[in-house]
Design a protein around this motif. Structure first.
Motif, PDB file in Angstrom:
ATOM      1  N   THR A   1       0.837  -1.205   0.000  1.00 41.70           N
ATOM      2  CA  THR A   1       0.000   0.000   0.000  1.00 41.70           C
ATOM      3  C   THR A   1       0.870   1.253   0.000  1.00 41.70           C
ATOM      4  O   THR A   1       0.585   2.220  -0.730  1.00 41.70           O
ATOM      5  CB  THR A   1      -0.940  -0.008   1.218  1.00 41.70           C
ATOM      6  OG1 THR A   1      -1.765  -1.176   1.171  1.00 41.70           O
ATOM      7  CG2 THR A   1      -1.822   1.232   1.227  1.00 41.70           C
ATOM      8  N   LEU A   2       1.921   1.254   0.815  1.00 40.02           N
ATOM      9  CA  LEU A   2       2.845   2.390   0.803  1.00 40.02           C
ATOM     10  C   LEU A   2       3.510   2.526  -0.562  1.00 40.02           C
ATOM     11  O   LEU A   2       3.714   3.635  -1.058  1.00 40.02           O
ATOM     12  CB  LEU A   2       3.903   2.203   1.893  1.00 40.02           C
ATOM     13  CG  LEU A   2       3.386   2.266   3.339  1.00 40.02           C
ATOM     14  CD1 LEU A   2       4.527   1.939   4.309  1.00 40.02           C
ATOM     15  CD2 LEU A   2       2.789   3.628   3.648  1.00 40.02           C
ATOM     16  N   LEU A   3       3.852   1.387  -1.177  1.00 47.47           N
ATOM     17  CA  LEU A   3       4.430   1.410  -2.522  1.00 47.47           C
ATOM     18  C   LEU A   3       3.459   2.022  -3.520  1.00 47.47           C
ATOM     19  O   LEU A   3       3.848   2.853  -4.356  1.00 47.47           O
ATOM     20  CB  LEU A   3       4.789  -0.014  -2.947  1.00 47.47           C
ATOM     21  CG  LEU A   3       5.096  -0.240  -4.426  1.00 47.47           C
ATOM     22  CD1 LEU A   3       6.407   0.429  -4.811  1.00 47.47           C
ATOM     23  CD2 LEU A   3       5.126  -1.731  -4.750  1.00 47.47           C
TER      24      LEU A   3
ATOM     25  N   LEU B   1      11.647   7.325  -6.457  1.00 51.33           N
ATOM     26  CA  LEU B   1      12.035   6.091  -7.129  1.00 51.33           C
ATOM     27  C   LEU B   1      12.779   5.141  -6.187  1.00 51.33           C
ATOM     28  O   LEU B   1      12.541   3.930  -6.191  1.00 51.33           O
ATOM     29  CB  LEU B   1      12.906   6.423  -8.340  1.00 51.33           C
ATOM     30  CG  LEU B   1      12.199   7.131  -9.494  1.00 51.33           C
ATOM     31  CD1 LEU B   1      13.213   7.667 -10.494  1.00 51.33           C
ATOM     32  CD2 LEU B   1      11.224   6.188 -10.185  1.00 51.33           C
ATOM     33  N   ILE B   2      13.668   5.697  -5.379  1.00 48.92           N
ATOM     34  CA  ILE B   2      14.407   4.866  -4.420  1.00 48.92           C
ATOM     35  C   ILE B   2      13.456   4.280  -3.375  1.00 48.92           C
ATOM     36  O   ILE B   2      13.555   3.099  -3.006  1.00 48.92           O
ATOM     37  CB  ILE B   2      15.520   5.692  -3.759  1.00 48.92           C
ATOM     38  CG1 ILE B   2      16.558   6.102  -4.806  1.00 48.92           C
ATOM     39  CG2 ILE B   2      16.175   4.924  -2.629  1.00 48.92           C
ATOM     40  CD1 ILE B   2      17.596   7.089  -4.300  1.00 48.92           C
ATOM     41  N   ALA B   3      12.506   5.104  -2.906  1.00 48.33           N
ATOM     42  CA  ALA B   3      11.530   4.613  -1.926  1.00 48.33           C
ATOM     43  C   ALA B   3      10.671   3.506  -2.524  1.00 48.33           C
ATOM     44  O   ALA B   3      10.374   2.502  -1.848  1.00 48.33           O
ATOM     45  CB  ALA B   3      10.649   5.767  -1.454  1.00 48.33           C
ATOM     46  N   GLY B   4      10.272   3.646  -3.783  1.00 49.03           N
ATOM     47  CA  GLY B   4       9.467   2.616  -4.421  1.00 49.03           C
ATOM     48  C   GLY B   4      10.205   1.295  -4.532  1.00 49.03           C
ATOM     49  O   GLY B   4       9.641   0.226  -4.260  1.00 49.03           O
TER      50      GLY B   4
ATOM     51  N   ILE C   1      10.779  -4.836   0.326  1.00 50.41           N
ATOM     52  CA  ILE C   1      10.268  -5.216   1.644  1.00 50.41           C
ATOM     53  C   ILE C   1       9.004  -6.053   1.513  1.00 50.41           C
ATOM     54  O   ILE C   1       8.820  -7.061   2.222  1.00 50.41           O
ATOM     55  CB  ILE C   1      10.013  -3.951   2.486  1.00 50.41           C
ATOM     56  CG1 ILE C   1      11.337  -3.244   2.787  1.00 50.41           C
ATOM     57  CG2 ILE C   1       9.286  -4.297   3.779  1.00 50.41           C
ATOM     58  CD1 ILE C   1      11.170  -1.898   3.466  1.00 50.41           C
ATOM     59  N   ALA C   2       8.113  -5.664   0.597  1.00 45.38           N
ATOM     60  CA  ALA C   2       6.878  -6.433   0.387  1.00 45.38           C
ATOM     61  C   ALA C   2       7.197  -7.855  -0.068  1.00 45.38           C
ATOM     62  O   ALA C   2       6.628  -8.828   0.449  1.00 45.38           O
ATOM     63  CB  ALA C   2       5.997  -5.720  -0.634  1.00 45.38           C
TER      64      ALA C   2
END
Length: 315
Positions: free
Chosen positions: A78-80, A223-226, A232-233
């Protein structure tokens, strides 16, 4: 008042003789004022059709095969999902002061249109949305253009950086995939498409230079966060694979998605991931489930937006 030929015209008739046909001009003005709403409606309909085609085609195939049992998978996913529109919201909140909820809804529709209709159709929708709110910004085209170009340049920059890091480590894997010539050609295309914007930046961009650098950094962080969130997912879905390996594969996924000359990006990434960690069936099902879940999020949001629109009209 008498005129030659015996024709008499009163003073009260003169203004009506010179007055323009306002009734004839009104429909054109109405259409001009409503064209952003018309474009938005057409793109929304196209989003619904595109989502139905994708979901009923290959998207549902991954749902019944492997459903991750960890709740943390869905939290990270969801965060992604919300990371791209959140990055755009941060940018346009600073540039225009867009509303919190209404701005996020418009940016979510922008993202869905880009992914399921046609590339950059979301930018057309968002531009129409901004034009319909003239009190917020008078000329939105320049900012939308600059942000879109910088998003592409940031993606190209991250891609090139990942190639420099990944190629020495995974050269044999890329060669085994059979796409090494396409990858090399894609690098040249990425450079060729980015350099003109950098060389002629003063003529291309309209925002101040400091603002452009800030927008570029937000896109890079997004982009790095994605990539981190998808790693992690996947780790919570297949915990037997170390999170460090998932981070490497997430970087490879971002890299593959930006290669213009590779014909089947999903197949290349799946083959590359299987070569790295094995577990071909579990990994293939996880990738299929991730793609299907992304489409389901699109469908749920479009349905929610449609329901909200009907409630507003009814009230």
């Amino acid at each position: 008042m008498s005129q030659p030929g015996g024709v008499t015209r009163t003073i009260t008739e003169a203004p009506f003789a010179r007055a323009p046909d306002l009734a004839g001009l009104e429909p054109l003005k109405t259409i001009k004022n409503r064209w952003p709403m018309i474009i938005g409606g057409l793109l929304t309909a196209a989003m619904v059709v595109g989502l139905g085609r994708e979901l009923l085609g290959s998207g549902l195939a991954g749902l019944h095969r492997a459903v991750p049992g960890s709740a943390w998978f869905y939290v990270a996913f969801t965060l992604l999902y919300f990371s791209p529109p959140t990055g755009d919201w941060i940018i346009f909140r600073r540039l225009w002061g867009i509303p919190v909820l209404g701005g996020m809804v418009a940016l979510l529709k922008k993202r869905i249109a880009n992914e399921v209709v046609v590339g950059y159709s979301g930018e057309a929708y968002f531009y129409a949305w901004a034009r319909a709110r003239a009190h917020m910004v008078a000329a939105p085209f320049g900012a939308v253009k600059d942000v879109s170009i910088l998003s592409a340049i940031a993606g190209n920059a991250i891609t090139l950086a990942m190639i420099l890091v990944a190629l020495p480590l995974g050269y044999e894997l890329f060669r085994a995939s059979g796409y090494l010539p396409e990858i090399a050609g894609s690098v040249l295309v990425v450079l060729a498409t980015s350099l003109p914007f950098l060389i002629f930046s003063r003529r291309v961009f309209s925002l101040p230079r400091r603002t452009l650098w800030w927008v570029f950094m937000v896109h890079c962080l997004r982009l790095i966060a994605g990539s981190t969130l998808i790693a992690i997912a996947w780790h919570f879905a297949l915990p037997s694979v170390p999170v460090g390996m998932w981070l490497f594969l997430a970087a490879a996924r971002l890299l593959v998605s930006r290669l213009p000359l590779v014909p089947n990006k999903d197949l290349l990434f799946a083959n590359f991931a299987i070569l790295v960690i094995g577990q071909d069936q579990a990994l293939s099902e996880l990738i299929a489930f991730t793609a299907a879940l992304m489409l389901l999020y699109h469908v749920a949001l479009i349905a929610l937006f449609g329901l909200h629109g009907m409630i507003r009209k009814a009230s």
